[in-house]
Motif scaffolding. Sequence first.
Motif, PDB file in Angstrom:
ATOM      1  N   UNK A   1       0.908  -1.330   0.142  1.00 10.40           N
ATOM      2  CA  UNK A   1      -0.105  -0.008  -0.083  1.00 10.40           C
ATOM      3  C   UNK A   1       0.718   1.249  -0.070  1.00 10.40           C
ATOM      4  N   UNK A   2       1.901   1.141   0.905  1.00 12.01           N
ATOM      5  CA  UNK A   2       2.696   2.395   0.947  1.00 12.01           C
ATOM      6  C   UNK A   2       3.468   2.692  -0.486  1.00 12.01           C
ATOM      7  N   UNK A   3       3.946   1.645  -1.135  1.00 14.72           N
ATOM      8  CA  UNK A   3       4.649   1.620  -2.522  1.00 14.72           C
ATOM      9  C   UNK A   3       3.793   1.999  -3.439  1.00 14.72           C
ATOM     10  N   UNK A   4       2.491   1.995  -3.324  1.00 18.34           N
ATOM     11  CA  UNK A   4       1.349   2.323  -4.324  1.00 18.34           C
ATOM     12  C   UNK A   4       0.770   3.697  -4.286  1.00 18.34           C
ATOM     13  N   UNK A   5       1.030   4.504  -2.702  1.00 20.07           N
ATOM     14  CA  UNK A   5       0.249   5.707  -2.482  1.00 20.07           C
ATOM     15  C   UNK A   5       1.378   6.573  -2.250  1.00 20.07           C
ATOM     16  N   UNK A   6       1.618   6.891  -0.717  1.00 21.33           N
ATOM     17  CA  UNK A   6       2.417   7.890  -0.032  1.00 21.33           C
ATOM     18  C   UNK A   6       3.673   7.650  -0.326  1.00 21.33           C
TER      19      UNK A   6
ATOM     20  N   UNK B   1       6.990   7.334   7.302  1.00 24.66           N
ATOM     21  CA  UNK B   1       7.752   8.607   7.708  1.00 24.66           C
ATOM     22  C   UNK B   1       9.160   8.790   7.189  1.00 24.66           C
ATOM     23  N   UNK B   2       9.914   7.620   7.492  1.00 28.86           N
ATOM     24  CA  UNK B   2      11.455   7.627   7.200  1.00 28.86           C
ATOM     25  C   UNK B   2      11.698   7.572   5.761  1.00 28.86           C
ATOM     26  N   UNK B   3      10.818   6.664   5.142  1.00 32.38           N
ATOM     27  CA  UNK B   3      10.833   6.888   3.317  1.00 32.38           C
ATOM     28  C   UNK B   3      10.458   8.027   2.824  1.00 32.38           C
ATOM     29  N   UNK B   4       9.343   8.800   3.328  1.00 32.59           N
ATOM     30  CA  UNK B   4       9.033  10.181   3.057  1.00 32.59           C
ATOM     31  C   UNK B   4      10.183  11.162   2.840  1.00 32.59           C
ATOM     32  N   UNK B   5      10.944  11.069   4.283  1.00 30.94           N
ATOM     33  CA  UNK B   5      11.962  12.099   4.672  1.00 30.94           C
ATOM     34  C   UNK B   5      13.305  11.893   3.686  1.00 30.94           C
TER      35      UNK B   5
END
Length: 458
Positions: free
Chosen positions: A374-379, A452-456
Amino acid sequence: MSSLVGHQIKQSETVQKLIQDLVGEVTKLNSQITAPREASGEFKDAGKQKIDQTGLLRGRPLHYPYMGTGAGRGPFVELEDGSVKLDLINGIGIHLMGHSHPRVIAAAVRGSLSDILTQGNLQPNNEYRLFTEKLVQIASKKSRMKYAWIATCGTMANENALKLTRQKHSPARYVMGFKDAFAGRSTMMAEVTDNPAYKQGLPEYNEVLRIPFYDKKDPRSAEKSLNAMKEHVAKHEGQISVFGFEPMLGEGGYQAAPREFFIPMLEFCKSKGIAIWMDEVQTFTRTGEYFAFETLDLGQYVDICTIAKTAQIGATLYTEEYNPKPGLIAGTFSGSTPSLCAGMEMLDMLGEGFLGPNGRINQIHRRFIDGFNRLNETTCKGLAQDAGGLGLMIAFTPLDGKKETVNAFLNKLFANGVIAFPCGKDPVRARFLVPAIIKDEEIDLALKIIEKTLIEGV
């Protein structure tokens, strides 16, 4: 009439009450550990000094600035700098039931009240028998294995496995194994391990023959691996003692393979009289069954199986054909009494809803994998790729998958409150050895911190 004092001690109501009270007090104190927190000023400097001193004493720093206080609760662990982390690597897979589980503590305390703390293969206590019996009962349900020999760790269990095969098939000495395999840290197991960094300066025995592991992107992967095996056997006919392999690559990248990949190679080995050794040091109790050979339905082929980590000690299981001659395997230490007791307790606990296709282990796996996808497809689009694994062994490829990037990501993830380690190469992946007692809300919290860490970024 003589009496068995040891049995009286274990059955004493006073002793049992003391254990119950002790575990209750520890559980009460650990209940304060409820969520990740940052290092605090009161303990931060003192914790850093202890961590730095440890690095100086052993000649190299710790992988992370990690030193536990001895307190924790479930997936949470308290560190000497005052911080609390979500421990999703668990001592590289030792703490199956997380930190400070009351039942595990009680079992270990019972073991510590024995007359000796470390048992040996020549002078064991009853816990040695009970643990061995437990392993044989579990393994023999879906395999031909009927014996177990306890050792101190996974490396020693693997050393014993190799000894059994070489004695049986002497003078054959070659080992067939997968590329990117990991087998342990002794001189011989470093040779079986396919990582040059782990054997710098060590002698090359040239006794390990490599076979490519499963490649899910290649429809001919199984055929290529079988052909590579046949080429090795043709070149070294009668000189190969064993095919030793992890049912899922561990340090090699948490790559799993379907049953259909293994079957042709295992049947070929059987036709050539080559022993089959499954290294389950890391997969034991993690794949939804006690053994990965159960999960993959490969038990009929297995001659030898090694375990450790979640068992709290190591062990080599084997069939009648590989029962060694006296003197081949022994050793002063076999494991501590608290470890034997704690290991047995955790094996008992697994039978209480953790195993099977719909057991808690597979529920945890699905929730994590669905979360990463889900993370890989969205945020975090494209930043959490190729999530997979088996059961509690879970990995994904963060960011660009390059070593420097992934290490930087994992260091930042540690600072944000989640502990994970790298594995594999080209790409390097983030791996998790998740405790079986983690709750859904704690999984969601871990995914939120990872997001959070991936987005940072790094």
